[in-house]
Design an enzyme around this catalytic site. Structure first.
Site, PDB file in Angstrom:
ATOM      1  N   ASP A  15      79.828  16.693  -0.128  1.00 34.32           N
ATOM      2  CA  ASP A  15      78.685  17.505   0.275  1.00 34.32           C
ATOM      3  C   ASP A  15      77.408  16.726  -0.012  1.00 34.32           C
ATOM      4  OD1 ASP A  15      76.639  19.439   0.495  1.00 34.32           O
ATOM      5  OD2 ASP A  15      77.963  21.048  -0.199  1.00 34.32           O
TER       6      ASP A  15
ATOM      7  N   GLY B 140      77.496  13.643   7.527  1.00 32.82           N
ATOM      8  CA  GLY B 140      78.116  14.325   8.654  1.00 32.82           C
ATOM      9  C   GLY B 140      78.872  13.320   9.515  1.00 32.82           C
TER      10      GLY B 140
ATOM     11  N   LYS C 117      63.809  21.110   9.482  1.00 28.91           N
ATOM     12  CA  LYS C 117      63.865  19.947  10.379  1.00 28.91           C
ATOM     13  C   LYS C 117      62.565  19.159  10.340  1.00 28.91           C
ATOM     14  CE  LYS C 117      66.894  18.862  12.315  1.00 28.91           C
ATOM     15  NZ  LYS C 117      68.098  18.112  11.893  1.00 28.91           N
TER      16      LYS C 117
ATOM     17  N   LYS D 163      81.986  17.146   4.951  1.00 29.26           N
ATOM     18  CA  LYS D 163      82.760  18.178   4.270  1.00 29.26           C
ATOM     19  C   LYS D 163      84.033  18.562   5.014  1.00 29.26           C
ATOM     20  CE  LYS D 163      80.622  21.788   2.755  1.00 29.26           C
ATOM     21  NZ  LYS D 163      79.761  22.991   2.762  1.00 29.26           N
TER      22      LYS D 163
ATOM     23  N   ARG E 243      82.088  15.071  14.125  1.00 32.42           N
ATOM     24  CA  ARG E 243      82.152  15.382  15.556  1.00 32.42           C
ATOM     25  C   ARG E 243      80.749  15.282  16.134  1.00 32.42           C
ATOM     26  NH1 ARG E 243      82.482  20.542  12.864  1.00 32.42           N
ATOM     27  NH2 ARG E 243      84.749  20.381  12.757  1.00 32.42           N
ATOM     28  N   GLY E 244      80.618  15.504  17.412  1.00 28.33           N
ATOM     29  CA  GLY E 244      79.315  15.636  18.048  1.00 28.33           C
ATOM     30  C   GLY E 244      78.475  14.384  18.038  1.00 28.33           C
ATOM     31  N   ILE E 245      77.173  14.559  17.832  1.00 24.81           N
ATOM     32  CA  ILE E 245      76.221  13.455  17.903  1.00 24.81           C
ATOM     33  C   ILE E 245      76.539  12.389  16.867  1.00 24.81           C
ATOM     34  CG2 ILE E 245      73.801  12.827  17.510  1.00 24.81           C
ATOM     35  CD1 ILE E 245      73.049  15.540  18.771  1.00 24.81           C
ATOM     36  N   GLY E 246      76.836  12.798  15.646  1.00 32.70           N
ATOM     37  CA  GLY E 246      77.104  11.822  14.593  1.00 32.70           C
ATOM     38  C   GLY E 246      78.292  10.940  14.913  1.00 32.70           C
TER      39      GLY E 246
ATOM     40  N   TYR F  52      64.178  27.373   9.785  1.00 33.37           N
ATOM     41  CA  TYR F  52      64.864  26.219  10.363  1.00 33.37           C
ATOM     42  C   TYR F  52      63.858  25.118  10.696  1.00 33.37           C
ATOM     43  CZ  TYR F  52      67.400  23.276  13.687  1.00 33.37           C
ATOM     44  OH  TYR F  52      67.944  22.194  14.353  1.00 33.37           O
TER      45      TYR F  52
END
Length: 282
Positions: free
Chosen positions: A80, A23, A178, A48, A26-29, A174
């Protein structure tokens, strides 16, 4: 990055170290990648997002551009994490481009908050495939190179194992995915300790104001009560700069930062009352 939050890290804390992340478009990564790149890291992203999402900004290509603009070196591998060929291609790219792998960050994740009666099995399989299988596959493929690193780290963006019935019953599928990531991380920590590979988990204390929270939430106020992704990025940098002897921990971003003397987290944003993240009890 919050001002003065990483004073304990030198400007070249990650020089000559290569990070392989799942990943990160964007975001946290992406925030973690930039925080490490600013301190000299080489970044390889496996993601992806080759083309833009209609509602979310950023692709793997724009992420690479942002990382490079921050002063680091970066390569994107479109693929992927569920596909073993894509995973191996990302590993091979890291090795051929930068000479090895020192850090693996398991950031790619799929979320679906549906209850058991309402979750299609296809979505169930997707969550387990990306979150758990993907973590296992990427770790397995990177392992021959991690063992050669003088200070190898694996970081899973996954929560502490909070066995409260409230969390176990909220969205079991979910949660399984996690918690599965966390169980793998704790298992890897024990399995790889003698090989000098640290494996830890990191999770946000509060919700994080990612593009998804800002653009896709029904509640328009949700993002205002969330911290910015840089809170996770700074905490991740502090964890990944530690000795590999510090392993097998489930860490919360705010605790990592306050443990390093960052007493005021207001620079990371968020209007009181802050919204606590899943699996974090108030």
């Amino acid at each position: 990055m919050a001002k003065n939050s990483l004073e304990s890290l030198s400007a070249d804390a990650f020089a000559n170290r290569t990070v392989l992340m799942s990943g990160g478009s964007r975001g946290i990564g992406l925030a973690i990648s930039i925080a490490l790149a600013e301190r000299g890291a080489n970044i390889v992203l496996l993601a992806k997002t080759d083309t833009p999402h209609p509602k979310l900004p950023g692709t793997i290509h724009t992420a690479v551009d942002e990382i490079q603009e921050s002063g680091g070196k970066a390569v994107g591998v479109v693929g992927d994490v569920r596909n073993v060929d894509d995973v191996q291609r990302a590993v091979d790219t890291a090795v051929s481009t930068f000479g090895g792998i020192d850090i693996v960050v398991h950031n790619a994740s799929v979320i679906n908050e549906a209850g058991t009666a309402d979750l299609p099995l296809k979505r169930y399989d997707l969550m387990q495939g990306v979150n758990v299988r993907g973590m296992f596959a990427l770790t397995q493929a990177a392992l021959p190179h991690l063992v050669k690193s003088p200070n190898a780290h694996i970081l899973s963006i996954s929560p502490p194992l909070n066995m409260s019935p409230h969390w176990l019953g909220k969205f079991p599928a979910y949660t399984l995915s996690k918690y599965g990531m966390t169980v793998l991380a704790l298992g890897f920590a024990s399995e790889f300790a003698a090989q000098g590979i640290a494996v830890n988990c990191l999770w946000p204390e509060t919700t994080i104001a990612t593009a998804a929270v800002k653009n896709l939430q029904v509640d328009p106020e949700a993002a205002s009560h969330a911290r910015e992704p840089e809170v996770m990025a700074d905490a991740a940098a502090l964890v990944l700069a530690r000795s590999a002897a510090e392993t097998g921990e489930c860490l919360i971003d705010a605790d990592v930062l306050t443990g390093h003397g960052v007493s005021d987290l207001s620079a990371y944003g968020g209007v009181e009352p802050l919204d606590y993240d899943f699996y974090v009890d108030r």
